[in-house]
Design a protein around this motif. Structure first.
Motif, PDB file in Angstrom:
ATOM      1  N   VAL A  54     -19.202   6.026  97.667  1.00 34.22           N
ATOM      2  CA  VAL A  54     -20.536   6.017  98.270  1.00 34.22           C
ATOM      3  C   VAL A  54     -21.351   4.857  97.714  1.00 34.22           C
ATOM      4  CG1 VAL A  54     -22.726   7.268  98.429  1.00 34.22           C
ATOM      5  CG2 VAL A  54     -20.568   8.488  98.786  1.00 34.22           C
ATOM      6  N   GLY A  57     -20.234   1.582  99.227  1.00 36.34           N
ATOM      7  CA  GLY A  57     -20.293   1.518 100.686  1.00 36.34           C
ATOM      8  C   GLY A  57     -18.991   1.801 101.396  1.00 36.34           C
ATOM      9  N   THR A  59     -17.403   4.723 101.616  1.00 34.65           N
ATOM     10  CA  THR A  59     -17.523   6.010 102.294  1.00 34.65           C
ATOM     11  C   THR A  59     -18.980   6.271 102.638  1.00 34.65           C
ATOM     12  OG1 THR A  59     -15.612   6.910 101.099  1.00 34.65           O
ATOM     13  CG2 THR A  59     -17.127   8.501 102.098  1.00 34.65           C
ATOM     14  N   HIS A  60     -19.232   6.649 103.880  1.00 31.32           N
ATOM     15  CA  HIS A  60     -20.597   6.987 104.306  1.00 31.32           C
ATOM     16  C   HIS A  60     -20.901   8.409 103.839  1.00 31.32           C
ATOM     17  CE1 HIS A  60     -24.214   7.407 106.628  1.00 31.32           C
ATOM     18  NE2 HIS A  60     -24.053   6.221 107.225  1.00 31.32           N
ATOM     19  N   SER A  63     -20.328  11.259 106.207  1.00 33.70           N
ATOM     20  CA  SER A  63     -18.957  11.734 106.392  1.00 33.70           C
ATOM     21  C   SER A  63     -18.644  12.866 105.416  1.00 33.70           C
ATOM     22  CB  SER A  63     -17.963  10.583 106.191  1.00 33.70           C
ATOM     23  OG  SER A  63     -18.205   9.533 107.106  1.00 33.70           O
ATOM     24  N   GLU A  91     -29.202  15.245 106.656  1.00 35.40           N
ATOM     25  CA  GLU A  91     -28.860  14.035 107.427  1.00 35.40           C
ATOM     26  C   GLU A  91     -30.033  13.062 107.438  1.00 35.40           C
ATOM     27  OE1 GLU A  91     -26.784  14.080 110.977  1.00 35.40           O
ATOM     28  OE2 GLU A  91     -25.187  15.397 110.240  1.00 35.40           O
ATOM     29  N   ASN A  95     -29.960   9.229 105.883  1.00 41.85           N
ATOM     30  CA  ASN A  95     -30.269   8.063 106.727  1.00 41.85           C
ATOM     31  C   ASN A  95     -31.474   7.301 106.189  1.00 41.85           C
ATOM     32  OD1 ASN A  95     -28.158   8.393 108.597  1.00 41.85           O
ATOM     33  ND2 ASN A  95     -29.335   9.876 109.783  1.00 41.85           N
ATOM     34  N   ARG A  98     -30.480   5.346 103.065  1.00 45.16           N
ATOM     35  CA  ARG A  98     -29.669   4.158 103.337  1.00 45.16           C
ATOM     36  C   ARG A  98     -30.505   3.033 103.925  1.00 45.16           C
ATOM     37  NH1 ARG A  98     -24.221   3.989 103.727  1.00 45.16           N
ATOM     38  NH2 ARG A  98     -24.324   2.777 105.664  1.00 45.16           N
ATOM     39  N   GLY A 119     -24.256  10.972  97.107  1.00 48.59           N
ATOM     40  CA  GLY A 119     -23.623  11.477  98.320  1.00 48.59           C
ATOM     41  C   GLY A 119     -22.906  12.802  98.182  1.00 48.59           C
TER      42      GLY A 119
END
Length: 570
Positions: A54, A57, A59-60, A63, A91, A95, A98, A119
């Protein structure tokens, strides 16, 4: 007044259960689709690898959230383990974190995706305050108590990068070995319908056992993270008072300090438990809660007990009140034999090595924990609100007319000849301030006895059963209420764990009779069984290291959790 409160109770319970279902139904399709190969890799990846992926970058975090969301929803459908559903907010938090945009008008922090828990979804006992969601503790009178602000513990976890994704079920009193209430319904054991996942952090243990979370946070007064770990097959560490933060919570017993509640970590694997505990303490939780000791993580202690050639381990086969059932004794024997095979010194805690009287500790703790006679936890209940059977017994005994209680005590002691139960019920009532002070003084004297005993024995740790039986059926609490870590070791096997032919339950004391009334190896076949590793105060580093030594010593015999294959959505 009575009827209006009763009907409001019913309306609030119906509202919260409908709200929970609406939040589940509104989730995007990704939460309800089959588990993918990439998600299986997420489930099997070491937690530090997920965090690194995480951070760089690869792995998002969405996910990861959605992968565990699938398993959490599946776990909930089978066990009713969840209360508040946080995925939609989670979520948004991810977002916004990020894109570096502000999403929370209440000023709550966003997950720090560069932190040591970046994450990682974290599940929380329903008592923990998350801004935007109620903290009901299962009471309908607490519905609508959200003030929009994250509690201190959640702020800390977000600052570390964790993503709260669900809250989990518990009993309203936080004193039960079951986890159910009118607001959310009753949680069940993931291994067997009709059995409890433990309490009071049972929703959390059921979720972790079924893979719906990697790490979680519960609370423990008298076994509330340890017993659920034992009954549902996951891992827990009961931290010492002052080592883990507990600011930012709601409770059923505010002001209860006779046996202080301790918030503590739980996890699906021992590796996750060790990582989670280590990183939280390294992060400095005393900056979020003034009751936490500013005691940094002692890596040298942890490493020392990872490498110590010969451990000195005390074995407590029984507490003298309830002897362990065959299944639980077998699990402890497995651990003792594995440690012996590794060359460690095993000390039987009896005779000259016997610890201070454990029954004395039970009597003191029972009275000082319930010194109010159950008045506080009952004060938040509305008319007609369900009270779990164990807490109902606590309240009932405490409310008896004193002469009646005295005659009952005499009958138990001299007619039934049950000294154990008689000693517990003799003074089971609300205590005066003067009586409570005397109880606290007895508690401190008892703690001093243990301190001196540890010094004399020179033990590294003690191993024992976490509880005398595996998971009990729902409603068994009406007959069976009553720094360490718990790790799962084995499962009940009907052919190995039956009671001896000459077993006679009528010869047991009242406490043991309540536990053994429901012990049936055939019906319990397949339920998890754990072992407890006990260290001295503020020795979390040592306890976790020795838990690892125990699991390594078990080798191929170590516990195997529920596989992802069994959890895959169809």
């Amino acid at each position: 007044m009575f009827l209006s409160e009763y009907f409001q109770h019913k309306r609030d319970c119906k509202f919260k259960q409908a709200q929970r279902q609406q939040r589940i139904d509104a989730l995007p399709a990704e939460y309800k689709s089959p588990v993918t190969p990439d998600e299986k890799e997420i489930f099997s990846a070491p937690i530090d690898s997920l965090v690194a992926n995480v951070q760089n970058g690869t792995t998002h975090p969405l996910s990861i959230l959605r992968a565990y969301g699938k398993l959490a929803l599946r776990a909930h459908s089978q066990t009713n383990c969840l209360t508040e559903i946080l995925f939609s907010s989670a979520e948004q938090w991810i977002n916004a974190a990020r894109t570096k945009t502000e999403v929370d008008k209440g000023g709550n922090p966003l997950p720090n995706l560069e932190g040591s828990l970046a994450g990682i979804p974290v599940s929380l006992k329903d008592t923990i305050i998350v801004g935007g969601y109620d903290t009901t503790v299962g009471y309908s009178s607490f519905v609508g108590n959200d003030d929009g602000k994250d509690g201190a513990m959640v702020r800390m976890l977000k600052d570390m990068g964790a993503v709260p994704h669900v809250k989990t079920n518990c009993p309203i009193t936080l004193l039960s070995f079951e986890s159910g209430n009118d607001v959310w319904g009753r949680a069940e054991n993931p291994f067997k319908k009709g059995y409890s996942p433990g309490g009071s952090t049972g929703g959390e243990s059921a979720l972790l056992a079924m893979g719906g979370s990697r790490i979680g946070v519960g609370s423990d007064v008298a076994g509330s993270v340890r017993l659920p770990a034992h009954w549902a097959g996951c891992y827990a560490l009961r931290c010492s008072t002052g080592r883990w933060p507990k600011a930012g919570i709601k409770t059923s017993m505010p002001g209860q300090e006779g046996v202080p509640s301790v918030y503590s970590p739980m996890a699906r694997t021992l590796g996750d438990l060790r990582y989670f505990t280590r990183e939280v303490i390294k992060f400095g939780p005393w900056r979020y809660d003034g009751t936490v000791h500013p005691l940094a993580w002692r890596g040298d202690m942890e490493k020392g007990f990872e490498q110590k050639e010969k451990l000195k381990v005390g074995v407590m086969w029984t507490d003298g009140v309830v002897d362990p059932s065959p299944a639980c004794r077998r699990a402890l024997e497995m651990v003792v034999n594995a440690l012996k095979a590794q060359g460690h010194e095993i000390v039987e805690l009896e005779g000259e090595h016997a610890p201070p009287d454990l029954y004395e500790g039970l009597k003191i703790a029972s009275l000082v924990l319930n010194a109010d006679g159950g008045q506080m936890f009952d004060s938040f209940r509305r008319p007609g609100e369900w009270l779990d059977t164990g807490a109902a017994q606590i309240k009932s005994l405490a409310s008896w007319w004193n002469p009646f209680r005295w005659f009952y005590y005499l009958w138990v002691k001299y007619v039934r000849r049950d000294q154990v139960w008689a000693g517990l019920v003799e003074n089971w009532r609300a205590q005066s301030a003067f009586e409570n002070w005397k109880l606290v003084a007895r508690r401190e004297e008892y703690r001093a006895k243990w301190f001196e005993w540890w010094n004399q024995q020179g033990l590294d740790v003690i191993v024992s059963v976490p509880n005398a039986t595996p998971a009990l059926p729902l409603n068994a609490m009406k007959d069976a209420f009553s720094s360490s870590g718990v790790l799962p070791v084995t499962k009940v096997q009907a052919e190995l764990d039956g009671l001896p032919e000459d077993f006679n339950i009528r010869k047991l004391n009242g406490v043991a009779r309540g536990a053994y009334k429901y012990y049936d190896a055939e019906k319990m076949d397949g339920l998890p069984v754990g072992v407890q590793v006990i260290g001295r105060r503020l020795e979390e580093e040592k306890v976790l290291a020795v838990m690892q030594r125990v699991e390594d010593a078990l080798g191929e015999d170590k516990y195997q959790p529920i596989s992802v294959g069994r959890l895959q959505l169809e």
